[in-house]
Design a protein around this motif. Structure first.
Motif, PDB file in Angstrom:
ATOM      1  N   PRO A  19       0.826  -1.208   0.000  1.00 54.53           N
ATOM      2  CA  PRO A  19       0.000   0.000   0.000  1.00 54.53           C
ATOM      3  C   PRO A  19       0.865   1.266   0.000  1.00 54.53           C
ATOM      4  CG  PRO A  19      -0.776  -1.552   1.661  1.00 54.53           C
ATOM      5  CD  PRO A  19       0.538  -2.073   1.156  1.00 54.53           C
ATOM      6  N   GLY A  20       0.378   2.308  -0.639  1.00 54.24           N
ATOM      7  CA  GLY A  20       1.092   3.575  -0.684  1.00 54.24           C
ATOM      8  C   GLY A  20       1.372   4.131   0.694  1.00 54.24           C
ATOM      9  N   VAL A  21       0.437   3.953   1.625  1.00 51.54           N
ATOM     10  CA  VAL A  21       0.618   4.473   2.982  1.00 51.54           C
ATOM     11  C   VAL A  21       1.800   3.790   3.671  1.00 51.54           C
ATOM     12  CG1 VAL A  21      -1.030   2.885   4.097  1.00 51.54           C
ATOM     13  CG2 VAL A  21      -0.618   5.146   5.082  1.00 51.54           C
ATOM     14  N   LEU A  22       2.020   2.520   3.373  1.00 53.27           N
ATOM     15  CA  LEU A  22       3.158   1.797   3.946  1.00 53.27           C
ATOM     16  C   LEU A  22       4.464   2.282   3.319  1.00 53.27           C
ATOM     17  CD1 LEU A  22       4.509  -0.350   5.661  1.00 53.27           C
ATOM     18  CD2 LEU A  22       3.811  -2.059   3.953  1.00 53.27           C
ATOM     19  N   LYS A  23       4.476   2.464   2.006  1.00 52.64           N
ATOM     20  CA  LYS A  23       5.689   2.977   1.351  1.00 52.64           C
ATOM     21  C   LYS A  23       6.041   4.354   1.903  1.00 52.64           C
ATOM     22  CE  LYS A  23       9.021   3.107  -1.772  1.00 52.64           C
ATOM     23  NZ  LYS A  23       9.692   4.375  -1.524  1.00 52.64           N
ATOM     24  N   ASN A  24       5.040   5.203   2.083  1.00 53.04           N
ATOM     25  CA  ASN A  24       5.279   6.526   2.639  1.00 53.04           C
ATOM     26  C   ASN A  24       5.863   6.431   4.058  1.00 53.04           C
ATOM     27  OD1 ASN A  24       4.980   9.504   2.554  1.00 53.04           O
ATOM     28  ND2 ASN A  24       3.477   9.136   4.162  1.00 53.04           N
ATOM     29  N   ALA A  25       5.336   5.521   4.865  1.00 53.43           N
ATOM     30  CA  ALA A  25       5.850   5.349   6.231  1.00 53.43           C
ATOM     31  C   ALA A  25       7.298   4.866   6.211  1.00 53.43           C
ATOM     32  CB  ALA A  25       4.968   4.374   7.002  1.00 53.43           C
ATOM     33  N   LEU A  26       7.625   3.988   5.291  1.00 47.37           N
ATOM     34  CA  LEU A  26       9.007   3.533   5.154  1.00 47.37           C
ATOM     35  C   LEU A  26       9.921   4.685   4.756  1.00 47.37           C
ATOM     36  CD1 LEU A  26       8.167   0.210   3.358  1.00 47.37           C
ATOM     37  CD2 LEU A  26       9.367   0.346   5.546  1.00 47.37           C
ATOM     38  N   ASP A  27       9.451   5.533   3.845  1.00 47.10           N
ATOM     39  CA  ASP A  27      10.253   6.655   3.348  1.00 47.10           C
ATOM     40  C   ASP A  27      10.463   7.747   4.389  1.00 47.10           C
ATOM     41  OD1 ASP A  27      10.414   5.415   0.886  1.00 47.10           O
ATOM     42  OD2 ASP A  27       8.847   6.642  -0.040  1.00 47.10           O
ATOM     43  N   GLN A  28       9.614   7.814   5.409  1.00 49.19           N
ATOM     44  CA  GLN A  28       9.670   8.901   6.393  1.00 49.19           C
ATOM     45  C   GLN A  28      10.791   8.731   7.419  1.00 49.19           C
ATOM     46  OE1 GLN A  28       8.098  11.624   6.114  1.00 49.19           O
ATOM     47  NE2 GLN A  28       6.112  11.293   5.179  1.00 49.19           N
ATOM     48  N   ALA A  29      11.530   7.648   7.332  1.00 50.39           N
ATOM     49  CA  ALA A  29      12.659   7.418   8.236  1.00 50.39           C
ATOM     50  C   ALA A  29      13.769   6.763   7.430  1.00 50.39           C
ATOM     51  CB  ALA A  29      12.238   6.528   9.399  1.00 50.39           C
ATOM     52  N   TYR A  30      14.943   6.760   7.988  1.00 52.85           N
ATOM     53  CA  TYR A  30      16.050   6.037   7.355  1.00 52.85           C
ATOM     54  C   TYR A  30      16.965   5.459   8.432  1.00 52.85           C
ATOM     55  CZ  TYR A  30      19.429   4.603   3.888  1.00 52.85           C
ATOM     56  OH  TYR A  30      20.244   3.838   3.098  1.00 52.85           O
ATOM     57  N   ARG A  31      17.564   6.330   9.222  1.00 51.80           N
ATOM     58  CA  ARG A  31      18.503   5.866  10.251  1.00 51.80           C
ATOM     59  C   ARG A  31      17.851   4.873  11.206  1.00 51.80           C
ATOM     60  NH1 ARG A  31      19.779   9.725  13.637  1.00 51.80           N
ATOM     61  NH2 ARG A  31      18.154  11.123  12.932  1.00 51.80           N
ATOM     62  N   GLU A  32      16.579   5.084  11.499  1.00 49.95           N
ATOM     63  CA  GLU A  32      15.876   4.240  12.474  1.00 49.95           C
ATOM     64  C   GLU A  32      15.709   2.800  11.971  1.00 49.95           C
ATOM     65  OE1 GLU A  32      15.261   8.424  13.177  1.00 49.95           O
ATOM     66  OE2 GLU A  32      14.890   7.213  11.383  1.00 49.95           O
ATOM     67  N   TRP A  33      15.686   2.599  10.667  1.00 47.32           N
ATOM     68  CA  TRP A  33      15.534   1.265  10.083  1.00 47.32           C
ATOM     69  C   TRP A  33      16.874   0.521  10.000  1.00 47.32           C
ATOM     70  CZ3 TRP A  33      10.586   0.242   9.877  1.00 47.32           C
ATOM     71  CH2 TRP A  33       9.637   1.160   9.393  1.00 47.32           C
ATOM     72  N   ASN A  34      17.972   1.249   9.931  1.00 50.56           N
ATOM     73  CA  ASN A  34      19.281   0.674   9.610  1.00 50.56           C
ATOM     74  C   ASN A  34      19.701  -0.460  10.535  1.00 50.56           C
ATOM     75  OD1 ASN A  34      21.074   3.722   8.582  1.00 50.56           O
ATOM     76  ND2 ASN A  34      19.342   2.683   7.665  1.00 50.56           N
ATOM     77  N   HIS A  35      20.262  -1.499   9.910  1.00 43.07           N
ATOM     78  CA  HIS A  35      20.882  -2.626  10.607  1.00 43.07           C
ATOM     79  C   HIS A  35      19.916  -3.365  11.531  1.00 43.07           C
ATOM     80  CE1 HIS A  35      24.370   0.228   9.834  1.00 43.07           C
ATOM     81  NE2 HIS A  35      24.446  -0.723   8.914  1.00 43.07           N
ATOM     82  N   LYS A  36      18.682  -3.488  11.080  1.00 39.64           N
ATOM     83  CA  LYS A  36      17.664  -4.232  11.827  1.00 39.64           C
ATOM     84  C   LYS A  36      16.950  -5.183  10.863  1.00 39.64           C
ATOM     85  CE  LYS A  36      16.803  -0.258  14.856  1.00 39.64           C
ATOM     86  NZ  LYS A  36      15.796   0.730  15.282  1.00 39.64           N
ATOM     87  N   PRO A  37      16.455  -6.315  11.366  1.00 38.52           N
ATOM     88  CA  PRO A  37      15.743  -7.253  10.499  1.00 38.52           C
ATOM     89  C   PRO A  37      14.302  -6.838  10.235  1.00 38.52           C
ATOM     90  CG  PRO A  37      15.887  -8.135  12.717  1.00 38.52           C
ATOM     91  CD  PRO A  37      16.659  -6.840  12.718  1.00 38.52           C
ATOM     92  N   LEU A  38      13.815  -7.226   9.061  1.00 39.96           N
ATOM     93  CA  LEU A  38      12.431  -6.964   8.664  1.00 39.96           C
ATOM     94  C   LEU A  38      11.784  -8.259   8.208  1.00 39.96           C
ATOM     95  CD1 LEU A  38      10.202  -4.802   8.047  1.00 39.96           C
ATOM     96  CD2 LEU A  38      11.033  -4.884   5.689  1.00 39.96           C
ATOM     97  N   ALA A  39      10.718  -8.631   8.883  1.00 51.79           N
ATOM     98  CA  ALA A  39       9.921  -9.803   8.528  1.00 51.79           C
ATOM     99  C   ALA A  39       8.562  -9.319   8.025  1.00 51.79           C
ATOM    100  CB  ALA A  39       9.749 -10.711   9.744  1.00 51.79           C
ATOM    101  N   ALA A  40       7.772 -10.229   7.447  1.00 54.24           N
ATOM    102  CA  ALA A  40       6.480  -9.812   6.908  1.00 54.24           C
ATOM    103  C   ALA A  40       5.455 -10.938   6.970  1.00 54.24           C
ATOM    104  CB  ALA A  40       6.634  -9.344   5.462  1.00 54.24           C
ATOM    105  N   MET A  41       4.208 -10.504   7.163  1.00 51.49           N
ATOM    106  CA  MET A  41       3.047 -11.364   6.987  1.00 51.49           C
ATOM    107  C   MET A  41       2.166 -10.676   5.963  1.00 51.49           C
ATOM    108  SD  MET A  41       0.107 -12.685   9.610  1.00 51.49           S
ATOM    109  CE  MET A  41      -1.187 -13.775   8.976  1.00 51.49           C
ATOM    110  N   GLY A  42       1.844 -11.396   4.882  1.00 51.75           N
ATOM    111  CA  GLY A  42       1.007 -10.833   3.834  1.00 51.75           C
ATOM    112  C   GLY A  42      -0.291 -11.597   3.694  1.00 51.75           C
ATOM    113  N   TYR A  43      -1.312 -10.878   3.258  1.00 53.59           N
ATOM    114  CA  TYR A  43      -2.605 -11.523   3.060  1.00 53.59           C
ATOM    115  C   TYR A  43      -3.244 -11.020   1.773  1.00 53.59           C
ATOM    116  CZ  TYR A  43      -4.294  -7.149   5.128  1.00 53.59           C
ATOM    117  OH  TYR A  43      -4.541  -5.818   5.400  1.00 53.59           O
ATOM    118  N   GLY A  44      -4.044 -11.897   1.174  1.00 53.89           N
ATOM    119  CA  GLY A  44      -4.717 -11.588  -0.087  1.00 53.89           C
ATOM    120  C   GLY A  44      -4.727 -12.820  -0.971  1.00 53.89           C
TER     121      GLY A  44
END
Length: 196
Positions: free
Chosen positions: A92-117
Motif C-alpha cells: 500500500p502507498g501508505v506503507l511505502k510513505n511510512a518507510l520513506d519517512q525514516a532512514y537511520r531508524e531502520w538501519n541494521h535491523k531485520p524486517l519480517a512480513a506477513m502478507g494476506y490476499g
C-alpha cells in the motif's frame, strides 16, 4: 543483553482493512515466545503527511512533528514485522510513505512480513524486501503468506471466519519466520551496541 523489541506494523489504514484480524493473531502467537518482546504499531495512529522533507533524515533532520514522532517510535525497536495486503502487485502507498519517512531508524535491523490476499501478498512482500535492502535492513527469507482459499476462510469477502480456521496451516511458517527473526534481531542488536 535485553531481549530484542519487535514492532509489528499494520501496513494498511483503510476503513475496511482486514489487517486487524491477521495482526492480532500474529501478535498473540508471537507473545508466547520468551526470546523477544512485541508491540503492535498501527499506521492509523500516525498522521504522516506524504513525504515532503528536504531530504531523508540520513542527511537532514526531519521537521514535521508527526514524522519525528514516527521516527522516535521506530527507534525503540530492534526489528520489525510488517503485516501487509497487496495492492496492484505491491505494498500500500501508505506503507511505502511510512518507510520513506525514516532512514537511520531502520538501519541494521531485520524486517519480517506477513502478507494476506489472493496470493498471500507474495509480490508485495518481494517489493518490501527490496525497499528493506535500500534502508540498510536485513529482509528475512521466511514470511507468512495468507492466501488463496485460506484467505477467503477468514475474509469478509468469503466466510469471514476466525483466524483459528487457518492457524494450523500458518503456524509452521510463522514459527520459521520468528526463529529467523530472533537470530537476526540478536545478531544485529549486538553489532549495533558494539559500534554505537
Amino acid at each position: 543483553m535485553n531481549k530484542p523489541r519487535i514492532g509489528v506494523i499494520i501496513g494498511s489504514t483503510r476503513d475496511t482493512r482486514l489487517a486487524d484480524k491477521p495482526a492480532q493473531w500474529l501478535i498473540e502467537q508471537a507473545r508466547t515466545r520468551q526470546d523477544m518482546e512485541f508491540e503492535l504499531v498501527d499506521l492509523r495512529d500516525y498522521d504522516l503527511p506524504l513525504f515532503n522533507e528536504v531530504a531523508s533524515n540520513l542527511w537532514v533532520p526531519s521537521q514535521d512533528p508527526n514524522v519525528i514522532r514516527w521516527q522516535e517510535k521506530l527507534a525503540e525497536f530492534d526489528g520489525y514485522i510488517v503485516v501487509t495486503p497487496e495492492y496492484n502487485h505491491s505494498i500500500p502507498g501508505v506503507l511505502k510513505n511510512a518507510l520513506d519517512q525514516a532512514y537511520r531508524e531502520w538501519n541494521h535491523k531485520p524486517l519480517a512480513a506477513m502478507g494476506y490476499g489472493g496470493v498471500g501478498a507474495a509480490r508485495a512482500i518481494e517489493h518490501l524486501r527490496g525497499i528493506a535492502v535500500e534502508l540498510m535492513m536485513v529482509p528475512l527469507r521466511n514470511a507468512v503468506h495468507l492466501g488463496g482459499g485460506e484467505f477467503f476462510k477468514i475474509s469478509p469477502l468469503g466466510q469471514n471466519g476466525p483466524m483459528s480456521e487457518v492457524d494450523a496451516l500458518l503456524r509452521p511458517s510463522l514459527n520459521a519466520m520468528l526463529d529467523e527473526l530472533a537470530w537476526w534481531a540478536d545478531a544485529t542488536k549486538a553489532a549495533r551496541e558494539r559500534t554505537a
